[in-house]
Design a protein around this motif. Structure first.
Motif, PDB file in Angstrom:
ATOM      1  N   LYS A  21      36.488  56.274  49.428  1.00 59.52           N
ATOM      2  CA  LYS A  21      36.848  56.309  50.841  1.00 59.52           C
ATOM      3  C   LYS A  21      36.089  57.397  51.609  1.00 59.52           C
ATOM      4  N   GLN A  22      35.791  58.486  50.951  1.00 60.66           N
ATOM      5  CA  GLN A  22      35.180  59.627  51.627  1.00 60.66           C
ATOM      6  C   GLN A  22      33.785  59.320  52.152  1.00 60.66           C
ATOM      7  N   ASP A  23      32.976  58.650  51.316  1.00 58.43           N
ATOM      8  CA  ASP A  23      31.574  58.474  51.695  1.00 58.43           C
ATOM      9  C   ASP A  23      31.037  57.058  51.479  1.00 58.43           C
ATOM     10  N   GLY A  24      31.881  56.136  51.007  1.00 63.48           N
ATOM     11  CA  GLY A  24      31.440  54.759  50.802  1.00 63.48           C
ATOM     12  C   GLY A  24      30.703  54.524  49.501  1.00 63.48           C
ATOM     13  N   ALA A  25      30.633  55.512  48.651  1.00 64.89           N
ATOM     14  CA  ALA A  25      29.945  55.336  47.362  1.00 64.89           C
ATOM     15  C   ALA A  25      30.645  54.250  46.549  1.00 64.89           C
ATOM     16  N   ILE A  26      29.864  53.367  45.944  1.00 66.44           N
ATOM     17  CA  ILE A  26      30.423  52.254  45.190  1.00 66.44           C
ATOM     18  C   ILE A  26      30.870  52.751  43.811  1.00 66.44           C
ATOM     19  N   VAL A  27      32.146  52.586  43.519  1.00 64.81           N
ATOM     20  CA  VAL A  27      32.724  52.996  42.234  1.00 64.81           C
ATOM     21  C   VAL A  27      32.493  51.898  41.200  1.00 64.81           C
ATOM     22  N   TRP A  28      32.789  50.656  41.577  1.00 65.58           N
ATOM     23  CA  TRP A  28      32.464  49.495  40.750  1.00 65.58           C
ATOM     24  C   TRP A  28      32.316  48.274  41.639  1.00 65.58           C
ATOM     25  N   SER A  29      31.616  47.294  41.139  1.00 66.63           N
ATOM     26  CA  SER A  29      31.479  46.018  41.844  1.00 66.63           C
ATOM     27  C   SER A  29      31.337  44.912  40.821  1.00 66.63           C
ATOM     28  N   THR A  30      31.757  43.726  41.193  1.00 67.20           N
ATOM     29  CA  THR A  30      31.653  42.580  40.292  1.00 67.20           C
ATOM     30  C   THR A  30      31.354  41.316  41.086  1.00 67.20           C
ATOM     31  N   GLN A  31      30.508  40.493  40.512  1.00 63.88           N
ATOM     32  CA  GLN A  31      30.223  39.164  41.055  1.00 63.88           C
ATOM     33  C   GLN A  31      30.462  38.101  39.978  1.00 63.88           C
ATOM     34  N   GLU A  32      31.383  38.394  39.075  1.00 68.98           N
ATOM     35  CA  GLU A  32      31.651  37.522  37.946  1.00 68.98           C
ATOM     36  C   GLU A  32      32.644  36.399  38.260  1.00 68.98           C
ATOM     37  N   HIS A  33      33.169  36.352  39.470  1.00 69.13           N
ATOM     38  CA  HIS A  33      34.210  35.381  39.779  1.00 69.13           C
ATOM     39  C   HIS A  33      33.758  34.419  40.877  1.00 69.13           C
ATOM     40  N   ALA A  34      32.524  33.977  40.751  1.00 67.62           N
ATOM     41  CA  ALA A  34      31.954  33.059  41.740  1.00 67.62           C
ATOM     42  C   ALA A  34      32.608  31.688  41.626  1.00 67.62           C
ATOM     43  N   TYR A  35      32.621  30.982  42.742  1.00 67.58           N
ATOM     44  CA  TYR A  35      33.135  29.613  42.790  1.00 67.58           C
ATOM     45  C   TYR A  35      32.421  28.894  43.923  1.00 67.58           C
ATOM     46  N   LYS A  36      32.644  27.611  44.055  1.00 67.95           N
ATOM     47  CA  LYS A  36      31.992  26.831  45.100  1.00 67.95           C
ATOM     48  C   LYS A  36      32.934  26.727  46.304  1.00 67.95           C
ATOM     49  N   PRO A  37      32.670  27.530  47.337  1.00 68.86           N
ATOM     50  CA  PRO A  37      33.572  27.522  48.491  1.00 68.86           C
ATOM     51  C   PRO A  37      33.282  26.354  49.425  1.00 68.86           C
ATOM     52  N   THR A  38      34.283  26.004  50.188  1.00 69.02           N
ATOM     53  CA  THR A  38      34.100  25.092  51.314  1.00 69.02           C
ATOM     54  C   THR A  38      34.399  25.886  52.584  1.00 69.02           C
ATOM     55  N   HIS A  39      33.466  25.940  53.497  1.00 62.86           N
ATOM     56  CA  HIS A  39      33.603  26.671  54.769  1.00 62.86           C
ATOM     57  C   HIS A  39      33.527  28.182  54.601  1.00 62.86           C
ATOM     58  N   GLY A  40      33.190  28.709  53.398  1.00 65.20           N
ATOM     59  CA  GLY A  40      33.073  30.147  53.224  1.00 65.20           C
ATOM     60  C   GLY A  40      34.306  30.763  52.603  1.00 65.20           C
ATOM     61  N   ASN A  41      34.459  32.093  52.769  1.00 63.79           N
ATOM     62  CA  ASN A  41      35.596  32.807  52.174  1.00 63.79           C
ATOM     63  C   ASN A  41      36.590  33.212  53.243  1.00 63.79           C
ATOM     64  N   GLY A  42      37.775  33.684  52.809  1.00 67.15           N
ATOM     65  CA  GLY A  42      38.769  34.055  53.812  1.00 67.15           C
ATOM     66  C   GLY A  42      39.920  34.903  53.299  1.00 67.15           C
ATOM     67  N   GLY A  43      40.516  34.549  52.162  1.00 64.68           N
ATOM     68  CA  GLY A  43      41.696  35.243  51.686  1.00 64.68           C
ATOM     69  C   GLY A  43      41.414  36.692  51.316  1.00 64.68           C
ATOM     70  N   SER A  44      42.380  37.574  51.592  1.00 66.56           N
ATOM     71  CA  SER A  44      42.239  39.009  51.329  1.00 66.56           C
ATOM     72  C   SER A  44      42.977  39.390  50.047  1.00 66.56           C
ATOM     73  N   PRO A  45      42.635  40.529  49.448  1.00 63.98           N
ATOM     74  CA  PRO A  45      43.303  40.968  48.227  1.00 63.98           C
ATOM     75  C   PRO A  45      44.589  41.735  48.511  1.00 63.98           C
ATOM     76  N   VAL A  46      45.361  41.978  47.433  1.00 63.29           N
ATOM     77  CA  VAL A  46      46.576  42.774  47.500  1.00 63.29           C
ATOM     78  C   VAL A  46      46.588  43.688  46.282  1.00 63.29           C
ATOM     79  N   LEU A  47      47.245  44.832  46.392  1.00 65.84           N
ATOM     80  CA  LEU A  47      47.347  45.788  45.287  1.00 65.84           C
ATOM     81  C   LEU A  47      48.769  45.822  44.744  1.00 65.84           C
TER      82      LEU A  47
END
Length: 443
Positions: A175-201
């Motif tokens: 949060k302080q500086d935007g440094a990426i802690v981790w990232s993943t692109q392992e959960h790809a799928y074929k969208p229709t009209h793009g993406n939209g839903g947000s995550p929850v913790l």
């Protein structure tokens, strides 16, 4: 209960007793008990840290939000934003976070820089602007004209901000500086009209849905590492269309936390600790589900999507398929496809995409009243201090009073395209348009 939450609860109770003839002592005490028992799982904080705020249901405890604004009225600042994105602004402390997609050239199939932007909430100045992913224009799927490549809203907790770009990936930033802690692109799928839903913790897990043409599941990642904690397929066979864009809702029922997750054809309740299904309700061929579920009056309310949306109210205390046993009522008129509803007292307020506002008794399903506001709506509703705020796609906001009949308080027009939902910072409204972010507060 923390002092700030107790104060907020007391403020709401007092405002109910002063304002509405239906808000009698018994109702006020019921509301107080619901706040104290934690029926909706959320942070007891004034931060607007996720889509629809800390209650996850578009409820602000502020009693000083502005009701009137315009280009020259009650605008503290207006900040032009790079690129295009329809994620809603979230806040914690004095920072604002949102995502955007910046085209890298002027071509129709331009590459996109998928970015997270942090702004100072008091001045609007950019604190940091970080690229999280790159998206190739040649391989990117076509998005709907009302969508963007950055439509999922970030979620902030502790020292981190979590961002989600649907099929393009998920990441944790410092949060302080935007440094990426981790990232993943392992959960790809074929969208229709793009993406939209947000995550929850929930606890140590970051949870989101993937609802494409090829895959439909709910996924939990370890929030510290990005590794998969659990994955639960939806398993709704025989549908003509499977894509959806819904954001999960966390609730607590009889001491058990439930994750309410909608997709095409069904709403599921999962145990967020391990992804095990608790119950489900099916609703035919409904698809392209967008509105986030809401929880009040001991009931879950969901909108079922296209081609004809219905509002279904159901009890969340069952096990297995409870379609035949736990549905309390169904409405099939003027139900939204895109804007999430909101609950005030025991009433459900919903705005249809073509601008018909309905006030529905949340216990019986009876329509108390309806009124045609007009316009086209995508943004979710907001309530604060006995008022309901609505924002149409042209940038016109309508404010009405929670009452026994339609009572308009104000209409405010910024004349800029607007699809994102409201954010809140203290007693200010954060309103995102196609070009800019506004801070709006009483002067």
């Amino acid at each position: 209960m923390t002092p700030d939450r107790l104060f907020a609860c007391g403020t709401i109770v007092l405002s109910l007793l002063k304002r509405s003839p239906r808000a009698h002592i018994g109702l006020a005490m019921l509301l107080l008990s619901l706040f104290m028992s934690g029926q909706t799982v959320a942070q007891s904080s004034t931060a607007w840290n996720e889509f629809r705020g800390p209650t996850q249901q578009g409820i602000s405890t502020s009693v000083k939000l502005p009701t009137e604004w315009g280009p020259e009225t009650n605008i503290t600042w207006r900040k032009e934003l790079p690129g295009i994105g329809w994620s809603s602004p979230v806040t914690t402390e004095d920072r604002i976070y949102l995502t955007t997609a910046v085209p890298q050239d002027e071509g129709r199939k331009a590459d996109q820089s998928l970015r997270t932007v942090c702004l100072d909430a008091n001045s609007g100045d950019v604190v940091w602007n970080v690229e999280v992913f790159q998206q190739s224009g040649e391989t990117a799927p076509k998005i709907h004209s009302k969508n963007s490549h950055a439509s999922a809203t970030p979620i902030v907790e502790g020292a981190f901000v979590y961002v989600h770009f649907g099929h393009m990936g998920t990441a944790c930033l410092r949060k302080q500086d935007g440094a990426i802690v981790w990232s993943t692109q392992e959960h790809a799928y074929k969208p229709t009209h793009g993406n939209g839903g947000s995550p929850v913790l929930f606890g140590d897990k970051l949870i989101f849905s993937i609802d494409g043409n090829d895959k439909q599941a709910v996924i939990a990642l370890d929030k510290e590492t990005g590794q998969v904690a659990w994955r639960t397929p939806r398993n709704v066979p025989g549908l003509p269309k499977y894509f959806a864009f819904c954001t999960p809702l966390l609730i607590e029922v009889n001491g058990q936390t439930q994750l309410i997750s909608q997709g095409s054809g069904a709403v599921m309740s999962l145990d967020p600790r391990n992804g095990q299904e608790i119950w489900r309700v099916t609703y035919g061929d409904g698809y392209s589900v967008v509105p986030r579920p809401i929880f009040a009056n001991g009931l879950i309310y969901v909108c079922t999507g296209y081609d004809r949306s219905t509002l279904i109210a159901m009890r969340p205390d069952g096990h297995g398929d409870v379609t035949e046993t736990h549905v309390e009522f169904i409405l099939d008129r003027n139900v939204p496809y895109n804007p999430s509803p909101v609950v005030v007292d025991d009433d459900v307020y919903m705005i249809s995409d073509n601008g018909i506002l309905s006030c529905v008794d949340g216990i019986t399903g009876d329509v108390r009243w309806k009124h045609r506001i007009g316009g086209n709506f995508s943004a979710s509703l907001l309530t604060a201090n006995g008022l309901i705020y609505m924002l149409d796609e042209s940038g016109k906001a309508t404010v009405v009073r929670h009452a026994d009949q339609y009572e308009e308080v104000a209409q405010n027009d910024l004349a800029e395209r607007a699809l994102a939902s409201f954010g809140i910072h203290n007693d200010a409204i954060l309103l995102r348009t196609e070009k800019a972010l506004y801070r709006i507060e009483n002067k």
